[in-house]
Design an enzyme around this catalytic site. Structure first.
Site, PDB file in Angstrom:
ATOM      1  N   LYS A   6       0.841  -1.209   0.000  1.00  0.00           N
ATOM      2  CA  LYS A   6       0.000   0.000   0.000  1.00  0.00           C
ATOM      3  C   LYS A   6       0.874   1.257   0.000  1.00  0.00           C
ATOM      4  O   LYS A   6       2.087   1.175   0.231  1.00  0.00           O
ATOM      5  CB  LYS A   6      -0.900  -0.024   1.239  1.00  0.00           C
ATOM      6  CG  LYS A   6      -0.102  -0.075   2.537  1.00  0.00           C
ATOM      7  CD  LYS A   6      -0.941  -0.546   3.700  1.00  0.00           C
ATOM      8  CE  LYS A   6      -0.044  -0.598   4.938  1.00  0.00           C
ATOM      9  NZ  LYS A   6      -0.747  -0.974   6.146  1.00  0.00           N
ATOM     10  N   ARG A 100      -9.640   0.075  15.944  1.00  0.00           N
ATOM     11  CA  ARG A 100      -9.737   0.956  14.786  1.00  0.00           C
ATOM     12  C   ARG A 100     -10.721   0.291  13.835  1.00  0.00           C
ATOM     13  O   ARG A 100     -11.887   0.629  13.833  1.00  0.00           O
ATOM     14  CB  ARG A 100      -8.331   1.108  14.177  1.00  0.00           C
ATOM     15  CG  ARG A 100      -8.160   2.259  13.255  1.00  0.00           C
ATOM     16  CD  ARG A 100      -6.731   2.351  12.743  1.00  0.00           C
ATOM     17  NE  ARG A 100      -6.283   1.110  12.099  1.00  0.00           N
ATOM     18  CZ  ARG A 100      -5.070   0.936  11.581  1.00  0.00           C
ATOM     19  NH1 ARG A 100      -4.175   1.911  11.637  1.00  0.00           N
ATOM     20  NH2 ARG A 100      -4.748  -0.199  11.002  1.00  0.00           N
ATOM     21  N   TYR A 225      16.516  30.393   6.622  1.00  0.00           N
ATOM     22  CA  TYR A 225      15.293  31.009   7.141  1.00  0.00           C
ATOM     23  C   TYR A 225      15.339  31.066   8.666  1.00  0.00           C
ATOM     24  O   TYR A 225      15.676  30.081   9.327  1.00  0.00           O
ATOM     25  CB  TYR A 225      14.069  30.204   6.717  1.00  0.00           C
ATOM     26  CG  TYR A 225      13.730  30.324   5.256  1.00  0.00           C
ATOM     27  CD1 TYR A 225      13.361  31.548   4.700  1.00  0.00           C
ATOM     28  CD2 TYR A 225      13.777  29.213   4.431  1.00  0.00           C
ATOM     29  CE1 TYR A 225      13.039  31.652   3.355  1.00  0.00           C
ATOM     30  CE2 TYR A 225      13.453  29.295   3.086  1.00  0.00           C
ATOM     31  CZ  TYR A 225      13.091  30.521   2.561  1.00  0.00           C
ATOM     32  OH  TYR A 225      12.772  30.617   1.240  1.00  0.00           O
ATOM     33  N   MET A 273      12.499  24.328   1.224  1.00  0.00           N
ATOM     34  CA  MET A 273      11.755  23.495   0.280  1.00  0.00           C
ATOM     35  C   MET A 273      12.688  22.704  -0.635  1.00  0.00           C
ATOM     36  O   MET A 273      12.472  21.519  -0.899  1.00  0.00           O
ATOM     37  CB  MET A 273      10.819  24.372  -0.569  1.00  0.00           C
ATOM     38  CG  MET A 273       9.921  23.564  -1.486  1.00  0.00           C
ATOM     39  SD  MET A 273       8.900  24.597  -2.539  1.00  0.00           S
ATOM     40  CE  MET A 273       7.673  25.161  -1.392  1.00  0.00           C
TER      41      MET A 273
HETATM   42  C1  PLP Z   1       0.195  -1.831   6.765  1.00  0.00           C
HETATM   43  C2  PLP Z   1      -0.303  -3.094   7.335  1.00  0.00           C
HETATM   44  C3  PLP Z   1       0.576  -4.162   7.568  1.00  0.00           C
HETATM   45  C4  PLP Z   1       2.081  -4.055   7.431  1.00  0.00           C
HETATM   46  O1  PLP Z   1       2.584  -3.330   8.553  1.00  0.00           O
HETATM   47  P1  PLP Z   1       4.150  -3.114   8.773  1.00  0.00           P
HETATM   48  O2  PLP Z   1       4.226  -2.507  10.129  1.00  0.00           O
HETATM   49  O3  PLP Z   1       4.608  -2.171   7.715  1.00  0.00           O
HETATM   50  O4  PLP Z   1       4.797  -4.446   8.667  1.00  0.00           O
HETATM   51  C5  PLP Z   1       0.017  -5.358   7.990  1.00  0.00           C
HETATM   52  N1  PLP Z   1      -1.314  -5.484   8.198  1.00  0.00           N
HETATM   53  C6  PLP Z   1      -2.181  -4.459   8.006  1.00  0.00           C
HETATM   54  C7  PLP Z   1      -3.637  -4.657   8.250  1.00  0.00           C
HETATM   55  C8  PLP Z   1      -1.701  -3.237   7.586  1.00  0.00           C
HETATM   56  O5  PLP Z   1      -2.560  -2.217   7.434  1.00  0.00           O
END
Ligand code: PLP
Length: 335
Positions: A6, A100, A225, A273
């Protein structure tokens, strides 16, 4: 193993990463990411970790053979109402303590019965949950989550999945049938108290630029800055072409390390930047054009994250589009 790709492969390029990894499945956050993979011809299993956000997406999931998480009764209702050409593979997500996403463990039995009655759901359902504090080695919350997960899964014969990177490296009892590594695949440590080399991980990404100016400044002259850093003596200051516009953290304070020609030097003054300024007092050999490494091989990204008050994940994900990507084939290691 379901590789988490992702957020554009944690900033490494979604398709690039998927082509490089030999995973049993790819885990993404949303359907947009999954469709990019399918359009690139990736035909491995793909799991939507948050499932679908609206019922129309179920059609595309069936058409493109995407696995979905079900974490909420609302998603279950969408499935019950759907008419699809293909049955969908479902990963039931329960809340074991992250609080969550996830179904309440005590609703699991009813949910499973409803899913089994659902003609658009593949009969083999998987069970998953997510760990909230596995990156803290001496914290018993993971043990509590594991206990809740195991209790919920007691009469469950399908495949189970709980571990993220921290679970994989630190909590062997969380492995079950499918592990879900993310950050470790990219060579960064998931733990709060260790760096990649401590975990035998090698960084995939190196963020590098060059020195574009060297200035001789006098004692008392402020830099950048806000003039937050003042030269304590007459000295050379280097300017490197990278800034928050590239994803380098603006909150990196004076003293944050970089490598000039492979040797440690300190950031001084504010990150702008497009540029950062560097203390060259111990780098008399530095010349315009010399390479400056911001993180990667030889300088763990976790160290920069710590200095800037963030985590490696945000730095890796945050490299912006204007940064040129160069792919260097990994050396073949014969075992
Ligand atoms: C992003 C995610 C992972 C991977 O997590 P890492 O800490 O990057 O290994 C695994 N399971 C779910 C549900 C996630 O959202």
């Amino acid at each position: 193993m379901a590789a988490a790709v992702k957020a554009d492969g944690y900033g490494h390029g979604l398709v690039r990463v998927a082509c490089a990894l030999d995973a049993d499945a790819f885990a993404v956050a949303c359907i947009e990411e999954a469709l990019i993979l399918r359009e690139a011809g990736i035909n491995r299993r793909i799991v939507l970790l948050e499932g679908v956000f609206e019922a129309e997406e179920l059609l595309a999931c069936a058409r493109h053979d995407l696995d979905i998480a079900i974490h909420h009764p609302e998603q279950l209702r969408m499935l019950e109402l759907a008419r699809l050409e293909q049955p969908l593979r479902v990963w039931l997500k329960i809340d074991s303590g992250m609080h969550r996403l996830g179904l309440e463990p005590d609703t699991l039995l009813t949910v499973r019965q409803r899913l089994h009655a659902c003609p658009v759901v593949h009969t083999q359902i998987k069970l998953m949950s997510h760990l909230a504090r596995a990156d803290e080695r001496d914290c018993d919350y993971t043990v509590q989550q594991l206990r809740i997960f195991e209790t919920a899964a007691a009469d469950f014969t399908g495949e189970r999945s709980l571990a993220n990177s921290a679970g994989i490296l630190g909590w062997p009892d969380t492995h079950f049938d499918w592990v879900r590594p993310g950050i470790m695949l990219y060579g960064a440590s998931p733990f709060v108290d260790s760096l990649a080399p401590d975990e035998d991980l090698r960084p995939v990404m190196s963020l590098q630029t060059r020195l574009i100016a060297i200035k001789r400044l006098r004692r008392g002259e402020p830099i950048g800055y806000g003039g937050t850093w003042t030269c304590p003596e007459d000295m050379d200051v280097g300017v490197a072409a990278v800034g928050y516009g590239d994803g380098y953290p603006r909150h990196a304070p004076s003293g944050t390390p970089v490598l000039i020609n492979g040797r440690a030097a300190a950031l001084i003054g504010r990150v702008s930047m497009d540029m950062i300024t560097l203390d060259l007092r111990r780098h008399p050999e530095a010349r315009i054009g010399d390479p400056v490494l911001l993180w990667g091989e030889g300088l763990p990204v976790e160290q920069i994250a710590q200095a800037a008050g963030t985590i490696s994940y945000t730095l890796l994900c945050g490299v912006t589009a204007r940064v040129r990507r160069e792919v260097i084939p990994a050396p073949v290691i014969y075992g």
